[in-house]
Design a protein around this motif. Structure first.
Motif, short mmCIF file in Angstrom:
data_model
loop_
_atom_site.label_atom_id
_atom_site.label_comp_id
_atom_site.label_asym_id
_atom_site.label_seq_id
_atom_site.Cartn_x
_atom_site.Cartn_y
_atom_site.Cartn_z
N VAL A 165 0.85 -1.20 0.00
CA VAL A 165 0.00 0.00 0.00
C VAL A 165 0.88 1.24 0.00
CG1 VAL A 165 -1.67 1.31 1.38
CG2 VAL A 165 -1.95 -1.15 1.11
N LEU A 166 1.95 1.21 0.79
CA LEU A 166 2.86 2.35 0.88
C LEU A 166 3.51 2.65 -0.47
CD1 LEU A 166 4.56 4.44 2.47
CD2 LEU A 166 6.15 2.58 2.96
N ILE A 167 4.11 1.66 -1.08
CA ILE A 167 4.88 1.95 -2.30
C ILE A 167 4.01 2.14 -3.54
CG2 ILE A 167 6.97 0.86 -1.43
CD1 ILE A 167 6.38 -1.53 -3.23
N GLU A 168 2.76 1.70 -3.47
CA GLU A 168 1.86 1.86 -4.61
C GLU A 168 0.97 3.10 -4.50
OE1 GLU A 168 -0.17 -1.90 -4.76
OE2 GLU A 168 1.63 -2.95 -5.41
N ASP A 169 1.03 3.80 -3.39
CA ASP A 169 0.18 4.98 -3.19
C ASP A 169 0.60 6.08 -4.17
OD1 ASP A 169 -0.83 7.54 -2.09
OD2 ASP A 169 -1.48 6.26 -0.42
N PRO A 170 -0.32 6.61 -4.96
CA PRO A 170 0.04 7.64 -5.94
C PRO A 170 0.53 8.95 -5.32
CG PRO A 170 -2.35 7.34 -5.86
CD PRO A 170 -1.75 6.27 -5.00
N ARG A 171 0.31 9.14 -4.03
CA ARG A 171 0.82 10.34 -3.37
C ARG A 171 2.30 10.24 -3.06
NH1 ARG A 171 -3.47 10.21 1.39
NH2 ARG A 171 -2.89 8.02 1.13
N VAL A 172 2.86 9.05 -3.17
CA VAL A 172 4.29 8.84 -2.97
C VAL A 172 4.98 9.10 -4.30
CG1 VAL A 172 6.08 7.16 -2.36
CG2 VAL A 172 3.92 7.20 -1.09
N GLY A 173 5.81 10.13 -4.34
CA GLY A 173 6.43 10.55 -5.59
C GLY A 173 7.63 9.73 -6.00
#
Length: 185
Positions: A165-173
C-alpha cells in the motif's frame, strides 16, 4: 507493532501535508538540521552498534563502520547543498519519498536514503526491513532529536501487505528501494 493499511494511508496523508512546509525551508536551514543529524548519529554510536548486533547479527567492527558511513552521508548532503548553492542550482523536491532499505545494511543504507530525500526538501516515509525495526527506530529517533519534524520523517514499520500500500500509493512521488529483484517486484 506493524502499521496497518489504514495507518499507512494516514502516514502518507500526513507526509503529503508536511512536505510543503519542509520544502519551503531554505537549503541553509535544512543544512543546519543535517549537520545536527550527523552529530546526533555520532552521539548515539554505542546504541546503534548494539541494535545492529541484535537485529542483524553484525560484529562491533561491521556496525561501527555503518555508523561512520551514516554520519558521512549526513555531512556529504550538507556539502552537496553548499555546492549546489555555489553553482546557483537549487534542487526541486518531489513531495513524499518512501525509503525501503534491506536488512543486511540496516543503518547506512536507510540513513543515506532518508538524508538524501530530506536534504532537498522532501518528506520521508521510512519503512525499515522487518528484521531490523529497532535499528530503524533508533535512526528515526536520532533524526527527530536533531530537528527533523516528526511529520516530515515518519517511521512506518509494516507487514508486506501494508508495505505494498505504501509503495503503490500515488501520493508517494518516489521509492528508494534497495534489495533483491523479488523484493522490488
Amino acid at each position: 507493532l506493524r502499521a496497518s493499511e489504514s495507518q499507512v494511508s494516514d502516514a502518507v496523508a500526513g507526509a503529503t501535508s508536511a512536505a510543503a512546509s519542509w520544502a519551503t525551508r531554505s537549503a541553509g536551514e535544512r543544512r543546519i538540521v543535517l549537520e545536527r543529524c550527523a552529530e546526533e548519529l555520532e552521539r548515539r554510536r554505542g546504541d546503534l552498534i548494539g541494535a545492529m548486533m541484535r537485529d542483524a547479527g553484525k560484529s562491533v567492527i561491521e556496525a561501527d563502520v555503518e555508523v561512520s558511513e551514516a554520519v558521512d552521508f549526513a555531512r556529504y548532503y550538507c556539502r552537496s547543498l553548499d555546492e549546489l548553492a555555489t553553482d546557483g542550482a537549487s534542487p526541486e523536491p518531489i513531495g513524499v519519498v518512501a525509503v525501503v532499505p534491506p536488512w543486511n545494511f540496516p543503518l547506512a543504507i536507510p540513513a543515506g536514503g532518508v538524508l538524501a530525500a530530506l536534504s532537498v526538501g522532501n518528506a520521508v516515509l521510512f519503512k525499515p526491513a522487518s528484521a531490523t525495526v529497532l535499528v530503524g527506530w533508533l535512526i528515526a529517533e536520532a533524526l527527530w532529536a536533531a530537528g527533523v519534524p516528526r511529520d516530515v520523517l515518519q517511521f512506518v514499520p509494516t507487514s508486506s501487505d501494508a508495505g505494498h500500500v505504501l509503495i503503490e500509493d500515488p501520493r508517494v512521488g518516489c521509492v528508494i528501494l534497495t534489495g533483491a529483484w523479488e523484493t522490488g517486484r
